[in-house]
Design a protein around this motif. Structure first.
Motif, PDB file in Angstrom:
ATOM      1  N   LYS A  79      78.129 -25.369  23.070  1.00 60.78           N
ATOM      2  CA  LYS A  79      77.028 -24.486  22.641  1.00 60.78           C
ATOM      3  C   LYS A  79      77.437 -23.036  22.864  1.00 60.78           C
ATOM      4  N   ARG A 139      74.616 -20.382  22.894  1.00 62.00           N
ATOM      5  CA  ARG A 139      73.753 -20.384  24.079  1.00 62.00           C
ATOM      6  C   ARG A 139      74.432 -19.617  25.220  1.00 62.00           C
ATOM      7  N   PHE A 195      66.410 -20.537  21.390  1.00 62.87           N
ATOM      8  CA  PHE A 195      66.655 -20.854  19.986  1.00 62.87           C
ATOM      9  C   PHE A 195      65.667 -21.897  19.481  1.00 62.87           C
ATOM     10  N   PRO A 248      66.443 -27.033  20.557  1.00 61.47           N
ATOM     11  CA  PRO A 248      66.819 -26.916  21.961  1.00 61.47           C
ATOM     12  C   PRO A 248      68.324 -26.761  22.100  1.00 61.47           C
ATOM     13  N   SER A 249      68.710 -25.707  22.751  1.00 57.15           N
ATOM     14  CA  SER A 249      70.115 -25.384  22.848  1.00 57.15           C
ATOM     15  C   SER A 249      70.483 -25.424  24.322  1.00 57.15           C
ATOM     16  N   ILE A 250      70.910 -26.612  24.749  1.00 62.01           N
ATOM     17  CA  ILE A 250      71.267 -26.799  26.158  1.00 62.01           C
ATOM     18  C   ILE A 250      72.642 -27.452  26.217  1.00 62.01           C
ATOM     19  N   GLU A 310      65.452 -25.268  28.341  1.00 60.40           N
ATOM     20  CA  GLU A 310      65.993 -24.018  27.800  1.00 60.40           C
ATOM     21  C   GLU A 310      65.129 -22.824  28.222  1.00 60.40           C
TER      22      GLU A 310
END
Lengths: 399, 250
Positions: A236, A239, B91, B94-96, B161
């Protein structure tokens, strides 16, 4: 919770894995093999430096460099330049029209030592250059690529191009580099003859110790927050970037580390094999090095060493009997790894052999019922646990 | 222009325009966000909502205009500097980090060891552990600290997140559709969470779910074709004929 020692050795399992590898290359090989075979294993182990570096930058960092031969070669050439200058003293080169310079320069009508060769008369400078020159080149490539967010396959292609360019450069500048033959006829290191059996055995041990040192450094990096960041970036990237990290700087760092490791391998190659040539710099050797890491397991530092040993052993055996088929075999192997066991030998060991081993141990565990409480003891919080579980287990599977 | 009784907005967007090959996704936008305000941005698809967040956090570069945050111009800053200045962004999906534990996910956003050598020698101190546990309790994941993040439910991933952003203690929190894909009870829990965490910081939310918007928004901004169509309380906006036309008119 995480002592410094644990960081280096990766807890109990990682420690065992490392000990088995150390025993294999420091005790078993030297006892079991004659000096010719041992020197060959030493040569294979120099590729393991590259493979270990690739585990860091490709396996964990997601940066697939198809040009690690660049750095292997640069490290090797730095060492070869020093050795060549030592072998070209005025006394032993007195039949040349310009005594005191390497023979290939004399053949190319060069009459004085080029400027960039001169610092390589110092051993201290050479040792520094072996690591620094490739690291600086990696830094420049990394800045140019990662700061502009060039990644994935584009990065791989650029590294290929640089490997090709460097090969052409070395071959084209025959008078400065020894051309296609490379730098040959290396004799002594600070007056110590590196061609004797005794010297080769000592160099083998130096090489093995350096390799174990690189693995420990790799372990330390992977067990640190930086190691977790690398994995996070691989999966990611956005992120990580929007969590306040300069993603490019981490990529540059790990690429430089991988380059330095490769270069140490290259320098040790020159010392043990006695020459360095452009055939270790280009596209084909660079891709072969990726295959070593892939076969061993790109997520396993120790696996990479076994991968380098096994594939090179296979190459030696195979190419003696079927020289034309080797390349096809190598290609097939790579496809098989990618399609059927993406985590290489280490992954196979993890998913199959360790279960089988656990089943073997089970009967002894069943008798005391209290023992049932033991198995789930690993705290997932320690970053080292996840990283080293694979290499530790994979060890016992390989010969 | 005396302004001594007007609090200075924490975020001031003025004349912001971005055009993609001539298409103006955001067109001469003005938007001001006060301290401790929870603002929700709504609007039909393609109104430019996500693009506005992208512009603020530096993911997309503005063609013209300015974004002042706490007196600093964000349009020229690097993404990681914008984060360090105090802007956190969640974002849409879910951006984990699926392969890391919940603990490690949160720890990753702890604002220390953000440079190469800092990260290499970063120590998991008692302070870090305490902060992670505090945030985990806040987002209701205290019991899952050591499970792999990839195994969490969709709603829990969204909360994780948000937790990662809380670790940074941002002055401005931006959330892109935080309740998308959540169950009714999860939505209610998220609304409660947002009310708690908006204390002492400003929050900018993009959301479609009107019930949810109603429950959290201090003020609502309606975007349409890259411009502000209406702005005000939820009731005022819902009864605004221009807004009704945009939503129902075609």
């Amino acid at each position: 919770m995480n002592s410094t020692l644990d960081k280096f050795f990766g807890g109990k399992q990682g420690g065992i894995g490392l000990l088995v590898l150390a025993a294999l290359i420091l005790v078993v090989f030297p006892l079991a093999l004659d000096s010719f075979r041992l020197n060959m294993v030493g040569k294979y182990l120099t590729y393991a430096f590259v493979a270990v570096g690739l585990v860091l930058c490709w396996g964990y960092g997601g940066i697939l460099s198809l040009g690690q031969g660049i750095f292997f070669g640069l490290g090797g050439y730095c060492m070869a330049m020093f050795l060549k200058l030592e072998a070209s003293d005025p006394e032993s080169t007195k039949i040349q029209s310009t005594p005191g310079i390497p023979d290939f320069m004399d053949w190319n009508q060069i009459t004085e030592l080029p400027l960039f060769w001169q610092p390589f008369q110092s051993f201290g400078f050479t040792l520094l250059a072996v690591v620094a020159v490739p690291a600086i080149l990696a830094l420049v490539i990394g800045m140019a690529m990662f700061k502009r967010r060039v990644g994935d396959v584009y990065f791989s292609i650029v590294t290929q191009a640089i490997a090709a360019i460097l090969t052409i450069l070395i071959i084209g500048q025959q008078g400065l580099t020894g051309g296609v033959n490379g730098i040959t006829d290396l004799k002594t290191l600070l007056g110590w003859d590196i061609r004797t059996d005794e010297a080769k055995i000592i160099l083998y041990f130096v090489n093995a110790a350096l390799l174990l040192g690189c693995i420990l450094i790799g372990r330390f990096i992977l067990a640190s927050k930086l190691g977790r960041l690398l994995m996070a970036m691989r999966d990611k990237e956005e992120r990580v970037r929007f969590s306040g990290y300069d993603v490019a700087s981490f990529k540059i760092f790990v690429f430089c580390v991988a380059a330095s490791f490769s270069a140490i391998g290259g320098a040790m190659f020159t010392l043990q094999v006695g020459f360095m040539s452009p055939s270790f710099v280009g596209i084909v050797p660079s891709i072969e090095m990726v295959i070593f890491a892939a076969v061993g397991g790109r997520m396993s530092l120790l696996g990479a060493v076994y991968g380098a040993l096994l594939v090179n052993y296979g190459k030696t055996v195979f190419s003696e009997s079927f020289p034309e088929l080797w390349l096809y075999f190598m290609g097939g192997l790579f496809i098989a790894v990618v399609m059927y066991f993406p985590n290489g030998l280490a992954g196979l060991w993890h998913s199959h052999a360790s279960k089988w081993l656990a089943r073997l141990r089970l009967p002894s565990r069943r008798q005391p019922p209290a023992a049932a409480a033991q198995p789930a003891e690993q705290p997932p919080a320690s970053g080292a646990g996840t990283i080293d579980a694979v290499p530790a287990k994979q060890l016992e599977s390989t010969p | 222009m005396t302004g001594f009784q007007m609090p200075k907005p924490v975020l001031a967007i003025e004349g912001l325009t971005v055009s993609f090959d001539g298409f103006k996704a955001v067109d001469d936008l003005n938007l001001y966000l006060d301290r401790n305000e929870v603002r929700v941005v709504i609007g039909p698809n393609g109104a430019g909502k996500t693009t506005v967040l992208d512009l603020i956090c530096g993911k997309t570069r503005a063609t013209s205009g300015s974004i002042q945050f706490d007196g600093r111009e964000l349009t020229k800053m690097k993404e990681f500097d914008i984060v360090r200045a105090g802007v956190g962004r969640k974002f849409q999906n879910p951006s984990i980090y699926e392969n890391l534990s919940v603990f490690e996910n949160l720890e990753m956003s702890y604002p220390a060891g953000r440079k190469v050598f800092g990260a290499l020698f970063f120590k998991r101190s008692a302070e870090v552990i305490a902060r992670v546990e505090e945030v985990a309790a806040e987002i209701g994941l205290a019991g899952q600290l050591h499970s792999e993040a990839g195994l969490l439910s969709h709603g829990q991933k969204q909360w994780l997140e948000i937790g990662m952003l809380l670790m940074q203690d941002p002055e401005l929190l931006m959330l892109d559709e935080p309740v998308a894909g959540m169950s009714v009870s999860e939505r209610a829990q998220t609304a409660e969470l947002l009310k708690r965490i908006s204390q002492g910081r400003s929050v900018l939310v993009i959301e479609h779910d009107m019930e949810f918007v109603k429950s959290i928004a201090h003020k609502v901004t309606v975007l349409h074709q890259g411009k502000v169509l209406a702005e005000g309380s939820m009731d005022a906006v819902q009864n605004n004929p221009k807004v009704i036309e945009v939503y129902l008119g075609h």
